[in-house]
Design a protein around this motif. Structure first.
Motif, PDB file in Angstrom:
ATOM      1  N   LYS A 370      -2.484 -24.363 -55.952  1.00 44.31           N
ATOM      2  CA  LYS A 370      -1.810 -23.091 -56.146  1.00 44.31           C
ATOM      3  C   LYS A 370      -2.531 -21.965 -55.495  1.00 44.31           C
ATOM      4  O   LYS A 370      -1.947 -20.907 -55.184  1.00 44.31           O
ATOM      5  N   ALA A 371      -3.794 -21.805 -55.812  1.00 47.08           N
ATOM      6  CA  ALA A 371      -4.738 -20.615 -55.513  1.00 47.08           C
ATOM      7  C   ALA A 371      -5.852 -21.201 -55.004  1.00 47.08           C
ATOM      8  O   ALA A 371      -6.716 -21.805 -55.245  1.00 47.08           O
ATOM      9  N   ILE A 372      -6.022 -20.938 -53.537  1.00 51.13           N
ATOM     10  CA  ILE A 372      -7.305 -21.234 -52.804  1.00 51.13           C
ATOM     11  C   ILE A 372      -8.577 -20.196 -53.047  1.00 51.13           C
ATOM     12  O   ILE A 372      -8.268 -19.221 -52.881  1.00 51.13           O
ATOM     13  N   ALA A 373      -9.515 -20.724 -53.484  1.00 49.08           N
ATOM     14  CA  ALA A 373     -10.546 -19.857 -53.844  1.00 49.08           C
ATOM     15  C   ALA A 373     -11.151 -19.418 -52.407  1.00 49.08           C
ATOM     16  O   ALA A 373     -11.322 -20.328 -51.646  1.00 49.08           O
ATOM     17  N   PRO A 374     -11.509 -18.223 -52.338  1.00 48.51           N
ATOM     18  CA  PRO A 374     -11.872 -17.665 -50.887  1.00 48.51           C
ATOM     19  C   PRO A 374     -12.906 -18.221 -50.122  1.00 48.51           C
ATOM     20  O   PRO A 374     -12.937 -18.764 -49.052  1.00 48.51           O
ATOM     21  N   GLY A 375     -13.976 -18.790 -50.963  1.00 50.66           N
ATOM     22  CA  GLY A 375     -14.971 -19.521 -50.284  1.00 50.66           C
ATOM     23  C   GLY A 375     -14.689 -20.992 -49.769  1.00 50.66           C
ATOM     24  O   GLY A 375     -15.171 -21.110 -48.692  1.00 50.66           O
ATOM     25  N   TYR A 376     -13.963 -21.533 -50.767  1.00 48.25           N
ATOM     26  CA  TYR A 376     -13.531 -22.932 -50.484  1.00 48.25           C
ATOM     27  C   TYR A 376     -12.534 -22.821 -49.060  1.00 48.25           C
ATOM     28  O   TYR A 376     -12.630 -23.606 -48.272  1.00 48.25           O
ATOM     29  N   GLY A 377     -11.910 -21.739 -48.989  1.00 47.25           N
ATOM     30  CA  GLY A 377     -10.893 -21.498 -48.051  1.00 47.25           C
ATOM     31  C   GLY A 377     -11.365 -21.389 -46.859  1.00 47.25           C
ATOM     32  O   GLY A 377     -11.245 -21.573 -45.691  1.00 47.25           O
ATOM     33  N   LYS A 378     -12.315 -20.481 -46.889  1.00 43.59           N
ATOM     34  CA  LYS A 378     -13.293 -19.916 -45.493  1.00 43.59           C
ATOM     35  C   LYS A 378     -14.248 -21.322 -45.043  1.00 43.59           C
ATOM     36  O   LYS A 378     -14.414 -21.514 -43.824  1.00 43.59           O
ATOM     37  N   MET A 379     -14.551 -22.147 -45.907  1.00 42.00           N
ATOM     38  CA  MET A 379     -15.421 -23.114 -45.590  1.00 42.00           C
ATOM     39  C   MET A 379     -14.462 -24.223 -44.820  1.00 42.00           C
ATOM     40  O   MET A 379     -14.732 -24.643 -43.700  1.00 42.00           O
ATOM     41  N   VAL A 380     -13.158 -24.477 -45.286  1.00 43.44           N
ATOM     42  CA  VAL A 380     -12.414 -25.439 -44.792  1.00 43.44           C
ATOM     43  C   VAL A 380     -11.865 -24.898 -43.368  1.00 43.44           C
ATOM     44  O   VAL A 380     -11.395 -25.656 -42.405  1.00 43.44           O
TER      45      VAL A 380
END
Length: 603
Positions: A370-380
Motif C-alpha cells: 500500500k505504501a512503497i518506501a522511497p528507497g525500496y521503490g527507487k531501487m526497483v
C-alpha cells in the motif's frame, strides 16, 4: 613448516559497535579499550565509515572526523586503520556526485584512514569504478568487495558461486584498481560449503598474490564454520570482534577463533590468548553501563528467512523501541522474504538491507504494497543501479505510480552527477545560509547527513545513548509519582491498548487508540472542531515531524504532500486523501507523533 599467517582485522570499534549498539557509543567511553587492544598486539582495526559515520552526528553529538583523528593518535602511525564505504553512496544517505565521492576519499585520508573497504549492495560494478579511482588517487588502499548472502528458502536467483564468479570477473575486467578482495556477508547467512567453493574459485581466478578476505556475522549461527571453510579454501584474512560486542549480531569473538584453530596450521595475527583476555576485560569495563539489546547477543535461527544484517537488526530494533512498536518486529521479519524476492535479490547490506526493512515495515503497518518506501521503490526502478535479477514487474509498476518516477537504466553516478542538489556548490550555499563555517569537513558532514548534519553543525544535535544508569534514573523518577517522563508510552485500559505521548511543562498530552481512533479529546485549544465533511489526516507511523509543506487555508489536490514525517530512517509523505482546503495543521516541525495521531484536518 611455518604456520600460514592470517591477517586479523578487529571490527570492535566499528562493526561491533554498529551491530550491538546501533553505533551509539561515545568516544570517551571506548578509547581506553583501543589502547588495550594496541597493547594486545592488534594492528589492524576497522575504525569508522559505514553507518558508524552518521551515528555520531545523529545520536552522539560527536564529530566522526575528530574521533578518527584521536583513534589514529592512540594506535600510532603504523596501524592499518580501515573504513567501510558503499561505492557511489560512500557513507552518505543517498548516492553522491563525483565531487562528493572525491571529497569522501580526500577527507578520510586526511583523518587517518589507511584502507577503504568498498562495496555495492547490488554487486553492480559500475557503482564501484569512480570511488575506487578516487580512493587510490588520494593514496589509500582499496579493498573491493563482492557482497554475499543465502537467499530465503524457496527463493532462486543470484547468490550462488556462479554469480559471485561473474561479479569478480566484472571487477577484474573493469580495470578498477584494488589492493585486496573481500567477500562480505553482513547477514551471516552464507552456508559454509558455498563459502568454501567461493573462496576456492576466487583464489583460482586471482592467483596466490592477491589478498582475499572473508567478513561475516554470527547472527545465523554459522560464522565460525564459515571462517573455518574459508581458511581451508585459502583465505588470507578474517574479521573478528572482542567481547562484549562479539558473537550474536556481530563478528565471531577473537578468543573463539583462537580456540577453534588450535592445533591447526594457522597463525591468527600473532595474537595471544592472555593478552586478548586483558583487552576484552578492559572493553567490558568500558561498556558496562551500555544497555545490551537481548537480540544483539543471540543467534537467531530465523535470520536466513529474512535475511537481516547484524548492524541493521539492532539499529532497527532500537528505533522500534524508541517508537513504541517493538511488538511488530516478528511480523516485519516474516514480511522480509517477499520483499527480498520481489526486489531483485540485492544483497541484504546497507543501504539495501534498510530498504528491505522499511518496505517490510510498511507492508506490516499499512498493508502489503500500500505504501512503497522511497528507497525500496527507487531501487526497483533502477535509480541505485542494476539489481542482480529483474524486480517483480507488478512491484515496479506500483513503485512508479506511487513515487511518480519512471524506471531508468541510467548509471547511478550519472544521475547523481546531474543533480544540482548533490553539488559542492549546493552544500556550500546551504552552509552560508545557516551561518556555518565553510570547511571541507563541514561540507561533507552536511552532504552526508543532510538535515541532521546541519543540526549537528549548528550545535543542536540530540544525545540518544542507552545507558543503564540513565534508564534507572528515569525509572526511579517515574516511580516517585510526581510525573511521567516525556516520551511515548503504551498503556492498557480494560484490555484496549493506547499510545500516550507525554511532554513536560504545559505541552499537550496526546492519547490515541492503537487502532487510530481517538480515545480522549486533546487539550489543544487551537484545533478547530471537526465537522461532518472534514477529514482527519493521521500519522501512519510514530516518528517526528520533519517538514510541514502545506499551510492552513491552502487548497490541495488528492495526493498532494501536506507534511513529511521522519520515522525509522524513512521520510514518509503525509498526503491529502482527497481535494479540499487545509483546515488545520495540528503539529509543529520537530514534534513527536504517535501512530494514529491526527496531524491535520482537511475541509
Amino acid at each position: 613448516m611455518a604456520k600460514k599467517f592470517i591477517d586479523v582485522m578487529d571490527t570492535t570499534f566499528r562493526d561491533g559497535f554498529q551491530s550491538v549498539f546501533g553505533g551509539r557509543v561515545l568516544m570517551e567511553d571506548f578509547f581506553p579499550a583501543v589502547e588495550a587492544a594496541k597493547m594486545a598486539g592488534i594492528n589492524h582495526f576497522e575504525f569508522g565509515g559505514g553507518a558508524r559515520f552518521q551515528s555520531l552526528y545523529f545520536y552522539l553529538r560527536e564529530d566522526a572526523f575528530e574521533m578518527m583523528d584521536r583513534f589514529r593518535k592512540v594506535v600510532g602511525p603504523d596501524a592499518n586503520l580501515q573504513t567501510l564505504a558503499r561505492g557511489v553512496n560512500t557513507v552518505m544517505l543517498d548516492t553522491g556526485s563525483k565531487e562528493l565521492i572525491d571529497l569522501h576519499a580526500k577527507m578520510f585520508k586526511k583523518h587517518g584512514t589507511t584502507t577503504i573497504r568498498n562495496f555495492d549492495a547490488l554487486n553492480d560494478v559500475e557503482n564501484l569504478k569512480y570511488s575506487a579511482e578516487r580512493i587510490k588517487h588520494h593514496g589509500l588502499k582499496h579493498e573491493a568487495v563482492v557482497t554475499m548472502m543465502d537467499l530465503p528458502p524457496g527463493c532462486h536467483g543470484a547468490h550462488n558461486v556462479e554469480f559471485y564468479e561473474k561479479t569478480l570477473r566484472d571487477i577484474m575486467d573493469s580495470g578498477l584498481p584494488f589492493d585486496s578482495i573481500c567477500f562480505k556477508d553482513a547477514s551471516g547467512t552464507s552456508n559454509p560449503q558455498k563459502v568454501f567453493e567461493t573462496i576456492t574459485m576466487a583464489r583460482k581466478l586471482l592467483g596466490d598474490d592477491t589478498h582475499i578476505r572473508l567478513h561475516t556475522h554470527e547472527t545465523a549461527g554459522v560464522s565460525v564454520a564459515a571462517y573455518m571453510a574459508a581458511l581451508e579454501a585459502g583465505v588470507d584474512g578474517i574479521d573478528m570482534a572482542a567481547s562484549p560486542v562479539s558473537g550474536g549480531t556481530s563478528q565471531p569473538d577473537i578468543l573463539t577463533m583462537l580456540h577453534a584453530t588450535k592445533g591447526m596450521n594457522y597463525d591468527l595475527g600473532g595474537l595471544e590468548l592472555g593478552k586478548i583476555l586483558t583487552y576484552e576485560k578492559e572493553l567490558q569495563s568500558c561498556l558496562s553501563d551500555y544497555f545490551m539489546p537481548p537480540e544483539a547477543t543471540m543467534v537467531s535461527p530465523i535470520i536466513p528467512f529474512s535475511p537481516m544484517p547484524g548492524g541493521a537488526l539492532t539499529a532497527n530494533t532500537q528505533m522500534m523501541r524508541d517508537n513504541g512498536i517493538m511488538d511488530k518486529f516478528p511480523d516485519v521479519i516474516a514480511a522480509m522474504q517477499e520483499v527480498v524476492e520481489k526486489g531483485g535479490y540485492g544483497t541484504s547490506v546497507t543501504p539495501v538491507s534498510q530498504f528491505y526493512f522499511q518496505q517490510a515495515l510498511n507492508n506490516v503497518m499499512q498493508g502489503p504494497w500500500k505504501a512503497i518506501a522511497p528507497g525500496y521503490g527507487k531501487m526497483v526502478l533502477g535509480y541505485f543501479g542494476k539489481t542482480p535479477v529483474e524486480p517483480d514487474p507488478e512491484i515496479v509498476k506500483i513503485a512508479s505510480e506511487q513515487l511518480k518516477l519512471e524506471p531508468t537504466t541510467k548509471k547511478a553516478l550519472d544521475l547523481a552527477d546531474a543533480d544540482p542538489a548533490k553539488s559542492l556548490e549546493s552544500w556550500i550555499n546551504r552552509l552560508k545560509e545557516e551561518g556555518i563555517e565553510i570547511t571541507e569537513e563541514n561540507i561533507f558532514i552536511a552532504a552526508a547527513c543532510q538535515e541532521k548534519g546541519i543540526t549537528f553543525l549548528k550545535g543542536e544535535g540530540e544525545l540518544n545513548v542507552r545507558k543503564i544508569s540513565e534508564m534507572k534514573k528515569e525509572t526511579e523518577k517515574d516511580c516517585e509519582g510526581s510525573s511521567m517522563g516525556s516520551g511515548n508510552y503504551t498503556v492498557v485500559v480494560d484490555g484496549q491498548k493506547f499510545s500516550v505521548q507525554v511532554a513536560e511543562g504545559d505541552a499537550d498530552i496526546q492519547v490515541t487508540a492503537v487502532n487510530g481512533e481517538s480515545a480522549a479529546p486533546s487539550t489543544t485549544s487551537a484545533a478547530p472542531a471537526v465537522s461532518g465533511n472534514d477529514v482527519e489526516i493521521k500519522a501512519l507511523l510514530p516518528g517526528n515531524v520533519w517538514k510541514i509543506v502545506a499551510n492552513p487555508g491552502q487548497s490541495v489536490n488528492e495526493g498532494d504532500v501536506i507534511m513529511i514525517l521522519e520515522s525509522m530512517k524513512m521520510e514518509i509523505d503525509v498526503v491529502a486523501p482527497r481535494g479540499g482546503v487545509i483546515k488545520s495543521i495540528n503539529v509543529a516541525t520537530n514534534d513527536k507523533v504517535v501512530e494514529g495521531q491526527v496531524v491535520a484536518v482537511l475541509g
